[in-house]
Design a protein around this motif. Structure first.
Motif, mmCIF file in Angstrom:
data_model
loop_
_atom_site.group_PDB
_atom_site.id
_atom_site.type_symbol
_atom_site.label_atom_id
_atom_site.label_comp_id
_atom_site.label_asym_id
_atom_site.label_seq_id
_atom_site.Cartn_x
_atom_site.Cartn_y
_atom_site.Cartn_z
ATOM 1 N N LEU A 114 39.544 45.015 38.496
ATOM 2 C CA LEU A 114 39.536 44.200 37.280
ATOM 3 C C LEU A 114 40.953 43.986 36.750
ATOM 4 N N ARG A 115 41.806 44.954 36.918
ATOM 5 C CA ARG A 115 43.205 44.782 36.502
ATOM 6 C C ARG A 115 43.889 43.689 37.330
ATOM 7 N N GLN A 116 43.587 43.662 38.605
ATOM 8 C CA GLN A 116 44.156 42.618 39.455
ATOM 9 C C GLN A 116 43.625 41.241 39.073
ATOM 10 N N LEU A 117 42.361 41.172 38.748
ATOM 11 C CA LEU A 117 41.756 39.881 38.389
ATOM 12 C C LEU A 117 42.233 39.365 37.037
ATOM 13 N N THR A 118 42.717 40.252 36.172
ATOM 14 C CA THR A 118 43.150 39.850 34.816
ATOM 15 C C THR A 118 44.658 39.968 34.643
ATOM 16 N N VAL A 119 45.398 39.968 35.732
ATOM 17 C CA VAL A 119 46.849 40.154 35.643
ATOM 18 C C VAL A 119 47.513 39.013 34.872
ATOM 19 N N ASP A 120 46.922 37.809 34.905
ATOM 20 C CA ASP A 120 47.511 36.650 34.212
ATOM 21 C C ASP A 120 46.882 36.388 32.851
ATOM 22 N N GLY A 121 46.168 37.363 32.317
ATOM 23 C CA GLY A 121 45.539 37.194 31.012
ATOM 24 C C GLY A 121 44.025 37.228 31.114
ATOM 25 N N ARG B 185 37.736 51.567 27.687
ATOM 26 C CA ARG B 185 39.082 51.992 27.287
ATOM 27 C C ARG B 185 40.145 51.023 27.810
ATOM 28 N N SER B 186 39.911 50.442 28.972
ATOM 29 C CA SER B 186 40.943 49.643 29.631
ATOM 30 C C SER B 186 40.816 48.145 29.401
ATOM 31 N N PHE B 187 39.614 47.677 29.004
ATOM 32 C CA PHE B 187 39.403 46.230 28.902
ATOM 33 C C PHE B 187 38.619 45.875 27.643
ATOM 34 N N VAL C 135 34.031 37.210 29.840
ATOM 35 C CA VAL C 135 35.484 37.156 29.702
ATOM 36 C C VAL C 135 36.013 38.587 29.595
ATOM 37 N N VAL C 136 36.929 38.941 30.489
ATOM 38 C CA VAL C 136 37.492 40.288 30.533
ATOM 39 C C VAL C 136 38.991 40.203 30.285
ATOM 40 N N GLU C 137 39.475 41.071 29.411
ATOM 41 C CA GLU C 137 40.892 41.061 29.024
ATOM 42 C C GLU C 137 41.456 42.472 29.067
#
Length: 560
Positions: A178-185, A520-522, A556-558
């Motif tokens: 998920l961090r990779q998928l949301t690297v651009d916001g 905690r992360s998103f 939507v994940v941030e």
């Protein structure tokens, strides 16, 4: 008298046909006579149930069953509960009466006190045995008790406690994706897809000590996973066959041959699902048996370090007495059973939780604050089993979601011998109020677990609303006095009695570990695409615009 008349007509008609056609007509007539006799006898036995309130039949053949079991059945379910109360009679196949039970005393009698009188329907039990083998899904009575007795220690808190680091390691893999998928916001992501992969990997490693590489963004779906995901659509399309398969000869090879001959894509799909589940289960079992024969050191070098449930079961089974030991085929059957039971229901529940958190950002923020405070006080980084068990708001969010949005709505049973079931409150009939019901043998019963979970007389006027805060205070007396016969949190979500969900502690830990990492992360927000929840055995999210796409839940994940 009626049967004699029909037989006379049968013999009279035969004389008008050639020999070959006589045989065909004879078989058809005798089949009709047998079916007609069975239907009439059942209708006579069930005559006393017709006074119980319920909706008019929608079909001479299938009654109300199509209304009860279809993707949009939630509207009909609510209509039944709001219109007819806790005890409802609907019409089943060929006019048979089916009872829908949402009364706690009646549920306790059916699922706990007289569970031997209310086993799984013969057709469902036989279809389970054909697909899953002689596992927990496909056994009953003393056979079922023996299996649970051997399995219970591996689902006890002591063992579940030891799986916490494994669950956290797997969840961190999804966190990285998920961090990779949301690297651009912020990004709209098909979250259900990833939660399904996560749930499958959790049960695969924690239950079997295997990995399907489900969390690899570029990996292909393992055939075992594909078969598991195909089971619900396949079996749902064959409900009539499933309910009556026990009437056919119990020869698996013969039934498989017949399924292949049927000009039906649904039948072929079911055959492929069943064959794939069996083949993959046997492969896993044989690999583990080879490791076990090589000694403990090799056995403990598995992905789960030998702590997964099947590995422990095989080791325990090897040392068990002759009377307590399970045959190889029963252990093979547990492999597919654990995967199915632990994957789709967990992913459906996690999807519901994240959907609710997205719709209630204040709840999401409060949960995140509690998790962050726990991490700040932790010296080991990840939260331990004991810490996760002591987070009150996390517990409240999980319990309330499982109460209001249980992923499975009904527990299906069939009355094996005449039984009288008591009611917590009398119901009104044309003959006056009654406080118990005589259920004739052969009557199908649906225990409406969701209706009990949402009963306003038990939980209050806001029973249908999602309010985690209700579990932060002592529960009202109406809840404790209701004596709800469930194994989890005064709810019926995991059922009760001898067929209650054996893995509810396993599922509870999975949910808490996943929430403690991802919340905690998103930050999770609703998608602009409207989501609806469809009934298909397990309640799953779908796009309103197209059910044909299957279960979907964009969100939507941030990053935080």
């Amino acid at each position: 008298m009626l049967a004699d008349t029909l037989l006379w007509l049968h013999h009279s008609l035969l004389s008008a046909f050639p020999v070959v056609w006589r045989a065909i007509v004879s078989v058809l007539c005798l089949t009709f006579i047998l079916l007609f006799t069975v239907v009439v006898r059942k209708r006579l036995r069930q005559a006393g149930l017709r006074k119980i309130p319920g909706p008019p039949s929608a079909s001479l053949i299938s009654g109300n069953l199509p209304q009860m079991f279809n993707p949009r059945a939630d509207v009909f379910h609510k209509h039944l509960k709001d219109t007819y109360g806790r005890i409802i009679r609907i019409t089943g196949f060929l006019g048979a009466s089916v009872l829908v039970i949402a009364d706690t005393h009646a549920a306790a009698r059916i699922l706990v006190k007289e569970q031997d009188s209310f086993p799984l329907a013969p057709g469902i039990l036989e279809s389970n045995r054909l697909v899953w083998g002689p596992s927990l899904f496909g056994t009953t009575g003393a056979h079922h008790i023996k299996q649970r007795k051997l399995l219970n220690p591996f689902f006890a808190p002591k063992h579940i406690h030891s799986l916490t680091p494994l669950f956290q390691r797997i969840t961190r893999q999804l966190e990285l994706v998920l961090r990779q998928l949301t690297v651009d916001g912020p990004q709209e992501i098909q979250l259900l897809d990833w939660l399904s992969r996560l749930a499958l990997e959790l049960i695969a490693q924690g239950g079997l000590g295997e990995t399907f590489d489900s969390l690899n963004p570029h990996g292909e779906e393992h055939e075992f996973a594909a078969a598991l995901h195909g089971y619900i659509p396949a079996i749902s399309s064959l409900q009539f066959f499933r309910r009556h398969v026990h009437l056919l000869p119990r020869w698996p090879r013969f039934l498989r041959f017949c399924m292949q001959l049927l000009p039906s894509t649904r039948a072929r799909n079911m055959t492929w699902v069943s064959d794939t589940l069996y083949r993959c289960s046997v492969k896993i079992y044989e690999d583990k048996r080879e490791l076990l024969e090589m000694g403990d050191e090799e056995f403990e070098h598995q992905l789960s370090e030998g702590k997964d449930i099947i590995s422990l079961l095989m080791r325990e089974n090897k040392d068990a007495s002759e009377e307590g030991r399970l045959p190889d085929e029963e252990i093979v059957g547990q492999i597919g059973t654990f995967l199915f039971a632990g994957a789709d229901t967990t992913s459906a529940t996690l999807s519901r939780i994240f959907s609710l958190l997205a719709e209630h950002p204040d709840v999401q923020d409060r949960l995140r604050e509690e998790i962050n405070e726990a991490h700040a006080a932790s010296v080991d980084g990840d939260l331990t089993y004991d810490v996760l068990s002591e987070l009150p708001y996390l517990e409240a969010v999980c319990r309330e979601t499982l109460r209001v949005f249980a992923p499975v709505v009904f527990a299906s049973r069939t009355c094996e011998r005449d039984a009288i079931i008591p009611l917590s409150r009398p119901i009104q009939t044309p003959d006056g109020p009654i406080s118990s019901i005589l259920v004739p043998r052969g009557t199908d019963v649906l225990v409406d677990t969701l209706a009990i979970n949402r009963d306003k007389d038990i939980w209050g006027g806001d029973a249908e609303e999602w309010k985690p805060e209700r579990f932060l205070s002592p529960l009202p007396g109406s809840v404790t006095e209701a004596l709800i016969p469930g194994v989890y949190g005064n709810t019926m979500t995991f059922l009760g009695g001898g067929r209650a969900c054996i893995g509810f502690k396993f599922a509870e830990l999975e949910m808490k570990v996943v929430l403690s990492h991802l919340v905690r992360s998103f930050r999770f927000s609703p998608s602009r695409t409207e989501i609806v929840w469809r009934f298909s055995g397990i309640i799953t999210p779908s796009l309103r615009e197209s059910d044909s796409l299957g279960p979907k839940m964009p969100m939507v994940v941030e990053r935080i």
